[in-house]
Design a protein around this motif. Structure first.
Motif, short mmCIF file in Angstrom:
data_model
loop_
_atom_site.label_atom_id
_atom_site.label_comp_id
_atom_site.label_asym_id
_atom_site.label_seq_id
_atom_site.Cartn_x
_atom_site.Cartn_y
_atom_site.Cartn_z
N THR A 1 -6.63 -32.44 86.47
CA THR A 1 -6.62 -33.34 87.63
C THR A 1 -5.32 -34.13 87.78
O THR A 1 -5.03 -34.64 88.86
CB THR A 1 -7.79 -34.33 87.56
N SER A 2 -4.52 -34.23 86.72
CA SER A 2 -3.26 -34.97 86.81
C SER A 2 -2.10 -34.10 87.26
O SER A 2 -0.97 -34.60 87.38
CB SER A 2 -2.92 -35.62 85.46
N LEU B 1 -0.22 -32.62 90.05
CA LEU B 1 -0.17 -32.92 91.48
C LEU B 1 0.73 -31.99 92.28
O LEU B 1 1.02 -32.27 93.45
CB LEU B 1 0.28 -34.37 91.68
N HIS C 1 -4.96 -26.82 93.05
CA HIS C 1 -6.13 -27.31 93.78
C HIS C 1 -7.31 -27.32 92.81
O HIS C 1 -7.77 -26.27 92.35
CB HIS C 1 -6.45 -26.39 94.97
N THR D 1 -4.45 -38.90 89.48
CA THR D 1 -5.23 -37.66 89.52
C THR D 1 -5.52 -37.25 90.96
O THR D 1 -5.44 -38.07 91.90
CB THR D 1 -6.56 -37.82 88.78
N ARG D 2 -5.87 -35.98 91.12
CA ARG D 2 -6.29 -35.45 92.43
C ARG D 2 -7.28 -34.32 92.20
O ARG D 2 -7.00 -33.38 91.44
CB ARG D 2 -5.08 -34.93 93.22
N TYR D 3 -8.43 -34.39 92.82
CA TYR D 3 -9.42 -33.32 92.74
C TYR D 3 -10.44 -33.50 93.86
O TYR D 3 -10.50 -34.54 94.51
CB TYR D 3 -10.13 -33.32 91.38
N GLN D 4 -11.23 -32.45 94.09
CA GLN D 4 -12.30 -32.48 95.09
C GLN D 4 -13.63 -32.24 94.39
O GLN D 4 -13.69 -31.51 93.39
CB GLN D 4 -12.07 -31.39 96.14
N TYR E 1 -0.75 -30.82 100.60
CA TYR E 1 -0.88 -32.26 100.30
C TYR E 1 0.43 -32.94 100.73
O TYR E 1 1.29 -33.21 99.87
CB TYR E 1 -1.14 -32.49 98.82
N THR F 1 1.97 -35.77 98.64
CA THR F 1 2.22 -35.61 97.21
C THR F 1 3.65 -36.07 96.88
O THR F 1 4.60 -35.65 97.52
CB THR F 1 2.05 -34.14 96.79
#
Length: 489
Positions: free
Chosen positions: A179-180, A182, A187, A448-451, A485, A488
């Motif tokens: 998740t970190s 970017l 994805h 972090t970035r996630y769905q 993104y 980003t």
């Protein structure tokens, strides 16, 4: 070298075609139509080679020079296996009483999967650059595969990676490795279910041949033959380091190799090495998710009602999908029989091996199952005797050192699949002292970035549609030379 499906419906594919595939169109897994033989003379000639060179030697048996010339193969493997924390990417720790641990976890995400994943991604990028084409990787993970795929492919211009992990069933370090990250081509999806749940919509997406062709959809799980191929080199390296094989002619000594097993990719690679001529005695050790153990000992190839969460989460798997490759080899490459067996298993989640098939399997594979209590006891004992900290998965294998029966004349190797730094809760539960590396501690400070993929009454269909929509979005965005993104950093 040509490849076929374990279920008999596809033949004559080359390495490039299977590299860019997930499951075969008939639902099976790609395997070489014939396995190359490594003679005792060749094996002795490989003594003293570094791990990187062995990866090249093994890979060259499966990848024709017309597709990747030898010089290019050496450069790709060299690039893939640079930057590891030890000079040769892997090493052997020789501990007390014949306990030899093959450390495969010195890559960026501290797991054995970095080795084969980085090589496989370099092979992919080689062809993508030659063709000026793109691919979309879809990977489900029980913890380690996702992070390894993400970090191996991040920033590459021709490749997007969708990684799906089971929320709440991976460690904080495993999650942060995904998740970190970017980069715009990464994805990450957190699914409300187990890794086996994740496999269901992924299989349906890979079965959609129009989707696969249109978007260059492919897998980087050990479904992908290239992952298994590179892992074969682990076992040649272990043999040459630990078996005691010398220059003199005569019978080759045997080496016992003990592998912590979940999806069964590593033990499949080991068995293929045996079929190529490597004299190994194979032991697959599992945690409480014991389908492989039950299959070998009683023929009960069936899933439990649910995945049991254990201290060794990367092998919390009830569908050891690579066993299909082992069944195919054991049954004399009988694709029709494998198709019948595996379709029954996928439909009902159970299959009973006929006794003659179970006996064949038990002749080539010994197994054992270890509880969480056994994992902790093994971690403590190894520390007390060696001041060496095992990760909980490696402890599943090393339990066999303390409790299995051994022939004094045969050397043994225990495969260490991950660093204890990824499983600090288990280390703390065992009461062991351990200072995580600075790079692991730094993960806590990263954005972090996630769905999310939420559980719903029709969750499998919903997850499939959500992932399908994102695959299509990624392809449209890349065609328009846009960013997924835009914000980003």
């Amino acid at each position: 070298m040509r490849y076929c499906s374990t279920r008999g419906g596809v033949q004559g594919r080359d390495f490039r075609e299977v590299l860019f595939s997930g499951y075969a169109p008939d639902g099976g897994m790609f395997v070489p139509e014939t396995l190359p033989a490594v003679s005792p003379e060749t094996l002795r000639g490989w003594r003293g080679l570094q791990y990187r060179r062995l990866v090249v030697e093994v890979s060259s048996l499966f990848v024709p020079a017309r597709l990747i010339p030898r010089g290019d193969l050496e450069a790709l493997v060299g690039e893939a296996l640079s930057g590891f924390r030890v000079p040769d990417a892997v090493r052997v720790a020789r501990l007390k009483d014949g306990l030899s641990v093959l450390e495969l976890f010195h890559g960026e995400t501290l797991a054995f999967k970095d080795l084969a994943m980085r090589c496989t991604v370099r092979f992919l990028n080689y062809f993508l650059q030659k063709d000026g084409s793109r691919a979309v990787v879809l990977v489900g993970t029980s913890g380690d595969t996702g992070g390894s795929a993400v970090h191996s492919a991040k920033g590459l211009p021709g490749l997007d990676v969708l990684a799906v992990y089971p929320r709440g069933r991976v460690t904080a370090v495993q999650e942060k490795h995904m998740t970190s990250c970017l980069e715009d081509n990464v994805h990450v999806f957190a699914a409300d279910g187990s890794s086996d749940d994740i496999d269901r919509p992924l299989r349906r997406l890979f079965a959609d041949q129009n989707l696969v062709r249109t978007h260059g959809l492919m897998s980087l799980n050990s479904v992908n033959w290239s992952r298994v191929m590179v892992q074969i080199a682990h076992f040649f390296y272990a043999y040459l380091e630990l078996s005691g094989v010398g220059e003199e002619p005569g019978a080759l000594p045997e080496l016992e190799v003990v592998v912590p097993t979940g999806g069964a990719g590593n033990i499949t690679a080991a068995y293929i090495a045996v079929r190529m001529g490597l004299p190994l005695k194979l032991v697959a050790m599992v945690n409480s998710n014991d389908i492989v153990h039950r299959t070998v000992t009683s023929g009960d190839f069936s899933m439990a009602p649910s995945v049991t969460q254990t201290l060794a989460p990367a092998i919390d798997i009830q569908d050891p999908y690579n066993m299909e490759r082992i069944f195919w080899l054991l049954l004399g490459r009988d694709g029709a029989s494998v198709k019948t067996m595996m379709e029954e298993f996928q439909r009902s989640h159970r299959h009973t091996l006929p006794e003659n098939h179970r006996r064949l399997l038990s002749e080539v594979l010994e197994t054992g199952a270890v509880s969480d209590r056994g994992i902790l006891e093994t971690m403590r004992r190894c520390w007390e005797e060696n001041q060496y900290v095992l990760c909980p998965h490696t402890a599943v294998a090393v339990w066999h050192h303390y409790h299995g029966s051994h022939k004094p004349s045969i050397n043994r190797c225990y495969v260490a699949t991950a660093s204890p730094a990824k499983f600090q809760a288990a280390v703390e539960k065992a009461g062991l002292p351990y200072d995580p590396p600075a790079a692991v501690l730094a993960l806590d400070q990263l954005p972090t970035r996630y769905q999310n993929l939420e559980r719903s009454p029709d969750w499998c269909k919903d997850w499939e549609e959500r992932l399908r929509d994102w695959i299509e979005l990624v392809s449209r965005t890349r065609k328009d030379r846009g960013a997924c993104y835009p914000q980003t950093p």
